[in-house]
Write a protein that holds these residues in place. Structure first.
Motif, PDB file in Angstrom:
ATOM      1  N   VAL A   1       0.845  -1.188   0.000  1.00 46.17           N
ATOM      2  CA  VAL A   1       0.000   0.000   0.000  1.00 46.17           C
ATOM      3  C   VAL A   1       0.878   1.234   0.000  1.00 46.17           C
ATOM      4  O   VAL A   1       1.596   1.485   0.954  1.00 46.17           O
ATOM      5  CB  VAL A   1      -0.917   0.049   1.228  1.00 46.17           C
ATOM      6  CG1 VAL A   1      -1.752   1.314   1.193  1.00 46.17           C
ATOM      7  CG2 VAL A   1      -1.805  -1.152   1.253  1.00 46.17           C
TER       8      VAL A   1
ATOM      9  N   PHE B   1       0.892   5.247   0.013  1.00 42.43           N
ATOM     10  CA  PHE B   1       0.019   6.397   0.238  1.00 42.43           C
ATOM     11  C   PHE B   1       0.687   7.639  -0.311  1.00 42.43           C
ATOM     12  O   PHE B   1       0.467   8.727   0.176  1.00 42.43           O
ATOM     13  CB  PHE B   1      -0.288   6.558   1.728  1.00 42.43           C
ATOM     14  CG  PHE B   1      -1.698   6.974   2.009  1.00 42.43           C
ATOM     15  CD1 PHE B   1      -2.200   8.165   1.536  1.00 42.43           C
ATOM     16  CD2 PHE B   1      -2.536   6.161   2.746  1.00 42.43           C
ATOM     17  CE1 PHE B   1      -3.496   8.543   1.775  1.00 42.43           C
ATOM     18  CE2 PHE B   1      -3.837   6.530   3.001  1.00 42.43           C
ATOM     19  CZ  PHE B   1      -4.313   7.728   2.515  1.00 42.43           C
TER      20      PHE B   1
ATOM     21  N   HIS C   1      -4.190  14.395  -0.916  1.00 42.64           N
ATOM     22  CA  HIS C   1      -5.593  14.061  -1.184  1.00 42.64           C
ATOM     23  C   HIS C   1      -5.720  13.208  -2.439  1.00 42.64           C
ATOM     24  O   HIS C   1      -6.547  12.300  -2.512  1.00 42.64           O
ATOM     25  CB  HIS C   1      -6.415  15.340  -1.355  1.00 42.64           C
ATOM     26  CG  HIS C   1      -6.939  15.860  -0.042  1.00 42.64           C
ATOM     27  ND1 HIS C   1      -7.666  17.009   0.062  1.00 42.64           N
ATOM     28  CD2 HIS C   1      -6.835  15.380   1.203  1.00 42.64           C
ATOM     29  CE1 HIS C   1      -7.991  17.223   1.333  1.00 42.64           C
ATOM     30  NE2 HIS C   1      -7.488  16.239   2.033  1.00 42.64           N
TER      31      HIS C   1
ATOM     32  N   GLY D   1      -4.914   9.715  -1.739  1.00 49.19           N
ATOM     33  CA  GLY D   1      -6.073   9.067  -1.135  1.00 49.19           C
ATOM     34  C   GLY D   1      -7.115   8.721  -2.183  1.00 49.19           C
ATOM     35  O   GLY D   1      -7.690   7.634  -2.181  1.00 49.19           O
ATOM     36  N   ASP D   2      -7.320   9.657  -3.125  1.00 47.57           N
ATOM     37  CA  ASP D   2      -8.293   9.435  -4.193  1.00 47.57           C
ATOM     38  C   ASP D   2      -7.984   8.172  -4.983  1.00 47.57           C
ATOM     39  O   ASP D   2      -8.880   7.392  -5.303  1.00 47.57           O
ATOM     40  CB  ASP D   2      -8.290  10.634  -5.155  1.00 47.57           C
ATOM     41  CG  ASP D   2      -9.417  11.599  -4.850  1.00 47.57           C
ATOM     42  OD1 ASP D   2     -10.056  11.418  -3.793  1.00 47.57           O
ATOM     43  OD2 ASP D   2      -9.646  12.519  -5.639  1.00 47.57           O
TER      44      ASP D   2
ATOM     45  N   ILE E   1      -6.309   5.566  -4.089  1.00 52.19           N
ATOM     46  CA  ILE E   1      -6.582   4.372  -3.283  1.00 52.19           C
ATOM     47  C   ILE E   1      -8.078   4.078  -3.313  1.00 52.19           C
ATOM     48  O   ILE E   1      -8.502   2.932  -3.497  1.00 52.19           O
ATOM     49  CB  ILE E   1      -6.121   4.570  -1.829  1.00 52.19           C
ATOM     50  CG1 ILE E   1      -4.623   4.774  -1.766  1.00 52.19           C
ATOM     51  CG2 ILE E   1      -6.521   3.364  -0.976  1.00 52.19           C
ATOM     52  CD1 ILE E   1      -4.092   4.935  -0.376  1.00 52.19           C
TER      53      ILE E   1
ATOM     54  N   LEU F   1      -9.886   0.716  -4.577  1.00 55.03           N
ATOM     55  CA  LEU F   1     -10.694  -0.046  -3.618  1.00 55.03           C
ATOM     56  C   LEU F   1     -12.130  -0.160  -4.122  1.00 55.03           C
ATOM     57  O   LEU F   1     -12.746  -1.228  -4.071  1.00 55.03           O
ATOM     58  CB  LEU F   1     -10.673   0.705  -2.284  1.00 55.03           C
ATOM     59  CG  LEU F   1     -11.015  -0.068  -1.030  1.00 55.03           C
ATOM     60  CD1 LEU F   1      -9.975  -1.139  -0.798  1.00 55.03           C
ATOM     61  CD2 LEU F   1     -11.044   0.887   0.163  1.00 55.03           C
TER      62      LEU F   1
ATOM     63  N   MET G   1      -9.660  -4.389  -6.211  1.00 55.18           N
ATOM     64  CA  MET G   1      -8.216  -4.426  -6.435  1.00 55.18           C
ATOM     65  C   MET G   1      -7.712  -5.796  -6.864  1.00 55.18           C
ATOM     66  O   MET G   1      -6.547  -5.958  -7.158  1.00 55.18           O
ATOM     67  CB  MET G   1      -7.482  -3.956  -5.183  1.00 55.18           C
ATOM     68  CG  MET G   1      -7.758  -4.768  -3.958  1.00 55.18           C
ATOM     69  SD  MET G   1      -6.840  -4.049  -2.582  1.00 55.18           S
ATOM     70  CE  MET G   1      -7.460  -4.986  -1.226  1.00 55.18           C
TER      71      MET G   1
ATOM     72  N   GLY H   1     -15.796  10.856   1.099  1.00 50.62           N
ATOM     73  CA  GLY H   1     -15.433  10.276   2.394  1.00 50.62           C
ATOM     74  C   GLY H   1     -16.389   9.171   2.800  1.00 50.62           C
ATOM     75  O   GLY H   1     -15.967   8.110   3.258  1.00 50.62           O
ATOM     76  N   LEU H   2     -17.687   9.416   2.609  1.00 50.34           N
ATOM     77  CA  LEU H   2     -18.685   8.407   2.980  1.00 50.34           C
ATOM     78  C   LEU H   2     -18.554   7.152   2.105  1.00 50.34           C
ATOM     79  O   LEU H   2     -18.676   6.026   2.604  1.00 50.34           O
ATOM     80  CB  LEU H   2     -20.097   8.990   2.863  1.00 50.34           C
ATOM     81  CG  LEU H   2     -20.441  10.019   3.947  1.00 50.34           C
ATOM     82  CD1 LEU H   2     -21.806  10.641   3.686  1.00 50.34           C
ATOM     83  CD2 LEU H   2     -20.421   9.383   5.339  1.00 50.34           C
TER      84      LEU H   2
ATOM     85  N   PHE I   1     -15.818   6.115   0.794  1.00 51.30           N
ATOM     86  CA  PHE I   1     -14.612   5.475   1.328  1.00 51.30           C
ATOM     87  C   PHE I   1     -14.978   4.590   2.519  1.00 51.30           C
ATOM     88  O   PHE I   1     -14.629   3.402   2.583  1.00 51.30           O
ATOM     89  CB  PHE I   1     -13.639   6.567   1.787  1.00 51.30           C
ATOM     90  CG  PHE I   1     -12.222   6.308   1.425  1.00 51.30           C
ATOM     91  CD1 PHE I   1     -11.597   5.134   1.798  1.00 51.30           C
ATOM     92  CD2 PHE I   1     -11.493   7.244   0.715  1.00 51.30           C
ATOM     93  CE1 PHE I   1     -10.279   4.901   1.479  1.00 51.30           C
ATOM     94  CE2 PHE I   1     -10.177   7.026   0.375  1.00 51.30           C
ATOM     95  CZ  PHE I   1      -9.570   5.857   0.752  1.00 51.30           C
ATOM     96  N   ILE I   2     -15.706   5.181   3.473  1.00 52.87           N
ATOM     97  CA  ILE I   2     -16.072   4.443   4.683  1.00 52.87           C
ATOM     98  C   ILE I   2     -16.939   3.236   4.323  1.00 52.87           C
ATOM     99  O   ILE I   2     -16.720   2.122   4.821  1.00 52.87           O
ATOM    100  CB  ILE I   2     -16.812   5.377   5.671  1.00 52.87           C
ATOM    101  CG1 ILE I   2     -15.837   6.429   6.208  1.00 52.87           C
ATOM    102  CG2 ILE I   2     -17.421   4.590   6.823  1.00 52.87           C
ATOM    103  CD1 ILE I   2     -16.461   7.484   7.084  1.00 52.87           C
TER     104      ILE I   2
ATOM    105  N   VAL J   1     -14.856   0.411   2.836  1.00 54.42           N
ATOM    106  CA  VAL J   1     -14.063  -0.340   3.808  1.00 54.42           C
ATOM    107  C   VAL J   1     -14.962  -1.229   4.671  1.00 54.42           C
ATOM    108  O   VAL J   1     -14.639  -2.375   4.962  1.00 54.42           O
ATOM    109  CB  VAL J   1     -13.252   0.619   4.702  1.00 54.42           C
ATOM    110  CG1 VAL J   1     -12.571  -0.144   5.814  1.00 54.42           C
ATOM    111  CG2 VAL J   1     -12.230   1.364   3.878  1.00 54.42           C
ATOM    112  N   LEU J   2     -16.129  -0.697   5.057  1.00 53.76           N
ATOM    113  CA  LEU J   2     -16.983  -1.437   5.985  1.00 53.76           C
ATOM    114  C   LEU J   2     -17.811  -2.501   5.283  1.00 53.76           C
ATOM    115  O   LEU J   2     -17.984  -3.599   5.806  1.00 53.76           O
ATOM    116  CB  LEU J   2     -17.924  -0.472   6.713  1.00 53.76           C
ATOM    117  CG  LEU J   2     -17.291   0.426   7.767  1.00 53.76           C
ATOM    118  CD1 LEU J   2     -18.354   1.299   8.400  1.00 53.76           C
ATOM    119  CD2 LEU J   2     -16.586  -0.384   8.832  1.00 53.76           C
TER     120      LEU J   2
ATOM    121  N   ARG K   1     -15.626  -4.635   0.550  1.00 51.88           N
ATOM    122  CA  ARG K   1     -14.186  -4.530   0.375  1.00 51.88           C
ATOM    123  C   ARG K   1     -13.718  -5.126  -0.944  1.00 51.88           C
ATOM    124  O   ARG K   1     -12.584  -4.934  -1.349  1.00 51.88           O
ATOM    125  CB  ARG K   1     -13.466  -5.198   1.539  1.00 51.88           C
ATOM    126  CG  ARG K   1     -13.431  -4.352   2.785  1.00 51.88           C
ATOM    127  CD  ARG K   1     -12.703  -5.040   3.898  1.00 51.88           C
ATOM    128  NE  ARG K   1     -13.462  -6.145   4.431  1.00 51.88           N
ATOM    129  CZ  ARG K   1     -14.399  -6.020   5.361  1.00 51.88           C
ATOM    130  NH1 ARG K   1     -14.677  -4.843   5.857  1.00 51.88           N
ATOM    131  NH2 ARG K   1     -15.057  -7.070   5.795  1.00 51.88           N
TER     132      ARG K   1
END
Lengths: 295, 330
Positions: free
Chosen positions: B60, B62, B244, B247-248, B250, B254, B258, B290-291, B293-294, B297-298, B301
């Motif tokens: 990974v 960053f 930023h 992050g974008d 990634i 995701l 991947m 952001g949401l 993203f969350i 992940v949750l 995946r």
């Protein structure tokens, strides 16, 4: 009097500034290290919670008339509560996964918090007045010292020492250390580890919020105030070694001073010197100055 | 899995259809804005290049904005201040970022996992500040306007049409290269490292050398994406090197999935479209990203492509079981 060709006023002034920055680095990296130690999560949102702390202090001052001193207690409680909610709702679900998901999840949180405050408050900075008791300067004869900056350094040292005492000397701290080493075994002894995780995240984040209150009178209170800071704090934690809570606090103060000195002698490099030190440490001592070798 | 379920003939015709649609884009600007399509292609290439490290080597990073952005700056410098032709400027950017990637690799692979991610982030921040202060970058204003130059000294890139085909060809070339890398023996070694590094090492592979190589390749191709974006928009700015963007990319990877070669492309299209069409909402877009993203992940995946695969795979599997049970009864 001159030190290496620099007037000593400027020299001491920059060391002072460096110490102030170092104080923030220390408090922030302390919280980051505690959270990582127990939860194995690199809390990217640490800078965002720092920003939230500063904003909450600003807002309750403006709209509710709550002054600086009560804010110092109230803001960490509010930010800590936010952290507890975030841990319960989201973080909790990914402990079993690769720690990288923790980094990504908290990164998402950064975007939500920064974007949210940008929507609500605009991008430009807000001014926050220094409390009256701490205005003015002390003339030490050899340099002029703004009282508030001296106060920041003092408070940071007290907070770091206090956190150290809590971790090393209290029952709560003993639980924390035990759960960091062997979570399953600690749980088997009847200690509620999930609650401990929640509280630890809340406490770590509350420290960030506290640093936000400290920073509010010095920096502009703006949505992006934490986002560059958190990366410097990451670098500091890599330099100090993630395994060591106290090491990262000391590294924080030290690097603040190094940054200040760089400003005196070669100001172009002052923004990159922390990262240069990190690269050097990685080459010579990959586990960090105070860290143990682990995966 | 989707790839397995479709016959090669269907796959080939789908690919041909997509390519035909892309070729048609600049002739129907009233349906879709060609500049936007070029931007999407840049990000598709960027995300797929990034996934060489994340998905295929299990590293990974960053700090990929550093490669994307520095290549954009170098290309901009070569075009504006040195007056070189377009392809040489792009090549210079790619070479620089590949080299930078190797340097990042040498430093970062001294640690693993989460530490590695933080190290790449810090190194990228160093690159950011370097470009902020370098005399030729125009600091906060960015580098603009950058002339697009002439391809091979002959074809004027100021024509959006020729530029479009340059971007299309470069993106396809880049993606083809990634496909080749992933399916080569070299790619197999990378996956072996991802799955079980000590075992790969004990089999005699120089793991570190492979990782640094993967870093350099991924960085070089990310650089290609950055250079193309610089030529398209005549601009190299600090947003191209800001974390930023790391992050974008990634998130794109995701979101798309991947575990496939081209999954990140889907993520890149979704995120670019979100940013393009909802631009007027300002900071709300950041909150939405952001949401997402969350949620990624949750909840999912595996990413979009991965979830589709999973759905199809379980459905086919259950159908097969039903069939086998029937056979068994008979």
């Amino acid at each position: 009097m001159e030190i290496f060709g620099i007037p000593h006023q400027a020299f001491l002034g920059q060391i002072m500034l460096g110490l102030v920055n170092g104080a923030f680095y220390a408090v922030l990296s302390l919280g980051l290290a505690i959270i990582f130690g127990l939860l194995r999560i690199v809390n990217f949102a640490h800078g965002a919670f720092f920003m939230v702390g500063a904003f909450v202090a600003f807002l309750i001052g403006r709209d509710l008339g709550i002054g600086y001193w009560p804010a110092m207690i109230l803001v960490p409680l509010i930010v800590g509560f936010l952290g507890v909610v975030f841990e319960r709702v989201a973080l909790r679900r990914i402990y079993r996964l690769d720690p990288l998901y923790g980094l990504l999840l908290t990164f998402g949180m950064v975007l939500v918090l920064e974007g949210g405050f940008r929507v609500a408050m605009g991008s430009s900075g807000q001014r926050f007045a220094t409390p009256e008791a701490l205005r003015g300067v002390w003339n030490l004869g050899f340099m002029i010292l703004p009282i508030y900056r001296a106060f920041v350094i003092l408070v940071a040292v007290v907070v770091c020492a206090g956190t150290w005492i809590v971790i090393e000397k209290t029952r709560m701290g003993a639980y924390l250390r035990a759960a960091t080493e062997r979570p399953e075994l600690t749980q088997a002894f009847g200690i509620n580890v999930p609650v401990l995780l929640t509280l630890t995240y809340g406490a770590g984040v509350a420290l960030a919020g506290f640093a936000g209150v400290l920073a509010a009178p010095i920096q502009q209170v703006s949505p992006s105030m934490g986002s560059d800071l958190v990366i410097i704090v990451f670098a500091i934690v890599v330099i100090g070694g993630l395994g060591s809570v106290f090491g990262s606090a000391i590294t924080g103060l030290g690097l603040g001073v190094i940054e200040g000195l760089t400003k005196v002698y070669y100001s172009e490099a002052s923004t990159t010197v922390v990262f240069l030190v990190m690269a050097l440490v990685l080459l010579l001592r990959p586990a960090g100055l105070f860290g143990r070798e682990e995966g | 899995m989707v790839a397995l379920l479709l016959s090669p003939a269907i796959k080939r015709s789908l690919l041909a259809l997509l390519l035909a649609a892309l070729v048609a884009v600049p002739f129907v600007p009233e349906i879709i804005y060609p500049i936007f399509v070029m931007k999407v292609m840049c990000f598709v290439l960027f995300a797929c290049a990034f996934n060489l490290l994340l998905g295929h080597t299990g590293i990974v990073s960053f700090g990929h904005a550093a490669f994307f952005g520095s290549s954009a700056y170098i290309t901009g410098y070569a075009l504006r201040d040195m007056g070189l032709s377009t392809e040489i400027a792009i090549l210079a950017g790619v070479l620089f970022s590949a080299l930078l990637g190797a340097v990042f690799g040498v430093l970062a692979i001294r640690r693993q996992g989460i530490y590695l991610a933080m190290i790449t982030l810090a190194l990228a921040q160093m690159v950011y500040f370097t470009f902020l202060q370098a005399p030729f970058t125009g600091a906060e204003d960015g580098m603009q306007p950058i002339p697009r130059g002439k391809l091979l000294g002959l074809i004027d890139m100021n024509s959006d049409l020729s530029l479009y085909f340059l971007v299309l060809a470069s993106t396809c070339g880049g993606l083809w290269l990634i496909h080749r890398i992933v399916n080569s023996p070299f790619g197999e070694v990378l996956r072996a490292i991802r799955e079980h590094e000590p075992r790969a090492r004990s089999l005699g592979y120089a793991v570190n050398r492979y990782k640094i190589m993967a870093f350099a390749l991924s960085a070089g191709l990310s650089g290609l994406a950055g250079s193309l974006k610089c030529v398209v928009f005549r601009l190299a700015s600090l947003t191209d090197v800001h974390w930023h963007l790391s992050g974008d990319v990634i998130l794109m990877t995701l979101l798309g999935g991947m575990n496939s070669v081209f999954g990140p492309a889907i993520g890149a299209i979704i995120i670019s479209a979100l940013r393009h069409y909802f631009d007027a909402l300002g900071a709300w877009v950041t909150v939405a990203v952001g949401l997402i993203f969350i949620a990624c992940v949750l909840l999912f995946r595996r990413g979009v492509l991965g979830e589709i695969d999973h759905l199809l795979a379980t459905r086919f599997a259950s159908r097969r079981i039903v069939k086998e049970q029937k056979n068994a009864q008979i």
